[in-house]
Design a protein around this motif. Structure first.
Motif, short mmCIF file in Angstrom:
data_model
loop_
_atom_site.label_atom_id
_atom_site.label_comp_id
_atom_site.label_asym_id
_atom_site.label_seq_id
_atom_site.Cartn_x
_atom_site.Cartn_y
_atom_site.Cartn_z
N ILE A 234 -21.47 -15.98 6.69
CA ILE A 234 -21.76 -16.75 7.90
C ILE A 234 -20.45 -16.99 8.63
O ILE A 234 -19.47 -17.43 8.04
N GLU A 235 -20.45 -16.69 9.91
CA GLU A 235 -19.25 -16.82 10.74
C GLU A 235 -19.62 -17.66 11.96
O GLU A 235 -20.65 -17.40 12.58
N GLY A 236 -18.85 -18.64 12.30
CA GLY A 236 -19.25 -19.48 13.41
C GLY A 236 -18.14 -20.34 13.95
O GLY A 236 -16.97 -20.22 13.56
N THR A 322 -23.67 -13.36 10.13
CA THR A 322 -24.66 -14.20 10.78
C THR A 322 -23.87 -15.21 11.60
O THR A 322 -23.17 -16.04 11.03
N GLU A 323 -23.94 -15.12 12.92
CA GLU A 323 -23.17 -16.03 13.74
C GLU A 323 -23.95 -17.31 14.02
O GLU A 323 -25.16 -17.28 14.20
N VAL A 324 -23.25 -18.41 14.05
CA VAL A 324 -23.91 -19.69 14.28
C VAL A 324 -22.95 -20.62 15.01
O VAL A 324 -21.73 -20.53 14.83
N SER A 325 -23.49 -21.48 15.85
CA SER A 325 -22.68 -22.46 16.56
C SER A 325 -23.14 -23.86 16.16
O SER A 325 -24.34 -24.14 16.15
N LEU A 326 -22.19 -24.71 15.80
CA LEU A 326 -22.49 -26.09 15.43
C LEU A 326 -21.78 -27.02 16.41
O LEU A 326 -20.65 -26.75 16.82
#
Length: 779
Positions: A234-236, A322-326
């Motif tokens: 996971i990369e974000g 899997t890109e994600v923004s928090l």
């Protein structure tokens, strides 16, 4: 402008009552430039993570040289193991250079140094105290059986830098003493030297799923290549709705949930692992080695700012990115200080853990003992405080409690008792409690002080067991009963051990390969303890686990003479019905032939079908058969869970049909899912089901459109709420498309500037629904 597109996850939303999960497409909330910056920063984060143990202001080092004892020549490529003695700490390793020299950076404290090199026997030093100005001399004696092998990826490409740890097969589940350590070279090859007997190799490398493989060493041999499966990544980026003080370290914490069998043959998503990484100052992070096939919850915090809602993602096996923004914001916080109960002195570097549901946050206290932890939710939470030399503090935090006034936590000194091994040799001690929780928190102590004494922290362990193995392979075990100061003998008696060997066979006399075999002393229920010269030690021994090889043979190198019973699981984790036959181990039998263990194990065929609510086949759906687990609380002889096996995995054909082979009479559950359908399950117990049928629901499709009377961009978000979970989604350019929505009833709440409106909608399986925000009065 293309609309933002989100994927609302499968299991995710509400199917099993665990709340909402969000599964995102690549770059869903990041613009092109922002995504490029995220990827670059994430790569930088990986270097920061690897360098967290690099030399710093408080780092010290130990150095020395590995040489041959026969001719004093330097040994290059030796692996030097550095193990902390005075507190629980992870193992670390370095490699010697061409001149045999090595230098390992670490923190001040007591350490044991072990050297491993191909063609040489391991060398263990006495304990040392860092920092030290003395160079360590590690002369190694030639010997052992040379073993070689290679590590590759799914495509057969060599993997460099993979660690290969060799353990005694029976000790991998109890007291894992490393027999040897190696590291693969640029061609993925490794070499180790071992004594003959059963070994288990653990192979791990960042970015890949670790594996265990069992072999029996008899002579010099080249082992088969081991293929590692890539782990999920996971990369974000963690963004902030306000300017954050970049001097505050930003931490991203993750918790993984995996399917686990229940005693009645059902399934439950249960925590399986967790960890945390440091993000870069501008919020980029990489989680490089996550368990594939799990649900991962992400949680980020720094100071009193945190991610408001935990984000849950479903990660597959071998996925690359899997890109994600928090997004972080100001958050209710729990503040406090940790001090010594007797002196009121601040306790720095104490570990403070706040557990709320399936999510936890942790932080270390500062030099003044203070800490700040943002709350995760509004449920009752558990606060755990751990510090070396102190008893663990556990307290309940009521809902909504944020401690505007710092909470004072007073730690009491740990209950420490002193003992030593009867042989007065170095060794390893493990402390186990009788409860499942305490077993999970077992403590290891390596070696003793200069006089062979161990200081044992027994805080919180009212009843349990201490297992010991010394450097000559002798074993000792004592029971802990009650909390009296005299409950532990001043010396743990160590007794000689002999090998144990058996062969596990199915109902037709064929060997069962890759079985997990649990071995426990046979206790006569009519007597207080087993008979024999080592009755007290046998009565206190815990069950041990080992594995059968390709010929069905399992071995245990160090066994106390006596009578043993066994339990077994096959390679998929299904129970193997064993007979009442017992294993006899006699003193002096150093080369006894394997004893036969006959079972009623037999495989049978199983066929089934996966369809949707319209009776159409769910083509190419993935199916997993999860074995039921024996309830440890009702089986005191074997409280250890299987070391291997996560069920049978198969895939349906284009007609939704599948077939598998399971043991006769096995109790199991089935889960199934596909790209277009929710995850479905038969939660068993399914012992006699010949042709099970699982019906899946098709996802719905939802298009959300803001009021056309408002300018694009003025409506910032829509909140979808069910009785079990609430998910807030951003609206980009007035339009939001959700490709996969769990069918059901939702309440949609729009936020447009200072106006909030709500509507109720029902999403049907396999159908699309377009939702438009109603115009407000005056528009």
């Amino acid at each position: 402008m293309l609309p933002n597109r989100l994927l609302l996850s499968a299991t995710a939303l509400f199917a099993f009552g665990l709340g909402g999960f969000i599964w995102t497409r690549s770059g869903m909330n990041l613009g092109g430039e922002e995504l490029r910056r995220s990827t670059a920063n994430s790569r930088a984060t990986a270097n920061i993570i690897r360098d967290r143990n690099s030399p710093g202001a408080t780092s010290v080092y130990v150095r020395g040289q590995a040489t041959s004892q026969e001719n004093n020549r330097p040994i290059d490529d030796a692996v030097i193991s550095v193990t902390r003695l005075d507190r629980v700490a992870p193992w670390a390793g370095v490699r010697s250079q061409r001149d045999g020299g090595f230098r390992a950076f670490t923190a001040p404290g007591r350490y044991a140094i072990t050297a491993f090199a191909p063609g040489y026997l391991p060398r263990v030093t006495a304990s040392i105290t860092a920092p030290t100005s003395d160079d360590l001399s590690l002369p190694l004696s030639a010997g052992g059986v040379p073993i070689s092998g290679s590590v590759v990826d799914e495509a057969g490409r060599p993997i460099a830098g993979a660690w290969v740890h060799a353990f005694d097969s029976a000790e991998i589940k109890s007291i894992p003493m490393r027999l040897a350590v190696s590291k693969t070279d640029a061609r993925g090859r490794y070499r180790i030297a071992l004594s003959p007997g059963p070994i288990t190799l653990r192979i791990d490398r960042d970015g890949f799923e670790p594996q265990l493989h069992t072999y029996t060493v008899t002579a010099a041999d080249a082992l088969p290549a081991v293929a590692l499966e890539r782990s999920a990544v996971i990369e974000g980026v963690v963004s902030d709705d306000e300017a954050r003080d970049t001097s505050e370290a930003l931490t991203v914490h993750w918790s993984a949930l995996s399917w686990s069998g229940t005693p009645d043959g059902g399934l439950v998503l249960a925590p399986s692992s967790s960890g945390e990484v440091a993000a870069t100052p501008d919020g980029a992070f990489v989680l490089p080695s996550l368990p594939g096939g799990s649900r991962v919850g992400l949680d980020a915090y720094a100071g009193d700012r945190a991610v408001a809602d935990t984000r849950w993602l479903r990660v597959g096996h071998g996925e690359n990115r899997t890109e994600v923004s928090l997004t972080a914001s100001a958050h209710p916080t729990l503040r406090g200080a940790v001090v010594d109960a007797a002196t009121d002195a601040a306790i720095p570097r104490a570990k403070v853990i706040l557990i709320e549901g399936l999510t936890s946050r942790r932080v270390a206290t500062l030099s003044d003992g203070s800490f700040v932890l943002p709350r995760v939710g509004h449920a009752v939470a558990e606060l755990r405080v751990e510090a070396h030399g102190y008893a663990t503090h556990v307290a309940s935090v009521p809902p909504g409690a944020t401690s505007p006034d710092p909470r004072l936590i007073q730690l009491k000194p740990a209950e420490v008792l002193r003992t030593r091994l009867g042989s007065q040799l170095g060794g390893v001690l493990s402390i186990y409690g009788d409860s499942t929780e305490r077993q999970a928190q077992r403590r290891r102590l390596y070696f003793g002080d200069d006089e062979g004494f161990f200081d044992l922290d027994l805080s919180g362990v009212e009843r349990g067991t201490i297992d010991a193995v010394d450097d000559q392979g002798r074993r000792g075990s004592v029971r802990l009963e009650g909390v009296a100061d005299d409950r532990l003998p001043p010396t743990i008696e160590m007794v000689p051990t002999v090998p144990l060997a058996g062969v596990i066979l199915d109902d037709a006399g064929r060997p069962i390969a890759d079985a997990t075999v649990f071995i426990a002393p046979s206790i006569d229920e009519t007597a207080d303890a087993p008979a024999g010269p080592y009755a007290d030690t046998l009565a206190a021994l815990r069950p041990r686990a080992t594995y059968s090889d390709a010929t069905g043979v399992f071995r245990v190198a160090r066994t106390v003479p006596g009578t043993y019973v066994i339990d077994a699981r096959d390679a998929q984790g299904f129970p193997i019905p064993t007979s009442s036959q017992a294993l006899q181990v006699r003193e002096g039998e150093l080369a006894a032939p394997p004893q036969q263990i006959m079972t009623s194990y037999r495989l049978r065929g199983l066929t089934g079908a996966i369809t949707d609510e319209r009776d159409l086949p769910a083509a190419h759906a993935s199916i997993t058969l999860i074995p039921a687990r024996a309830n440890p609380s009702t089986d005191h002889a074997f409280p250890v869970e299987p070391a291997r096996g996560s069920g049978v995995r198969v895939r349906a054909d284009e007609n939704g049909r599948f077939s598998a082979r399971v043991p006769q009479g096995a109790i199991f559950s089935i889960i199934a899912e596909s790209q277009d359908h929710l995850q479905g399950a038969l939660l068993g117990p399914l012992a006699d089901e010949v042709s099970p049928e699982i019906r899946l629901q098709t996802y719905g499709h939802l298009t959300v459109e803001a009021s056309p009377t408002r300018p694009a961009g003025s409506c910032t978000s829509v909140e979808l709420k069910t009785p079990r979970a609430t998910v807030a989604l951003p609206i980009g350019e007035g339009l939001l498309e959700i490709d996969r929505v769990v069918p059901g009833e939702y309440v949609a709440t729009f936020t447009c500037e200072d106006v909030t409106t709500s509507q109720t909608l029902t999403v049907a399986p396999g159908q699309g629904l377009r939702l438009r925000q109603a115009a407000t009065r005056g528009e």
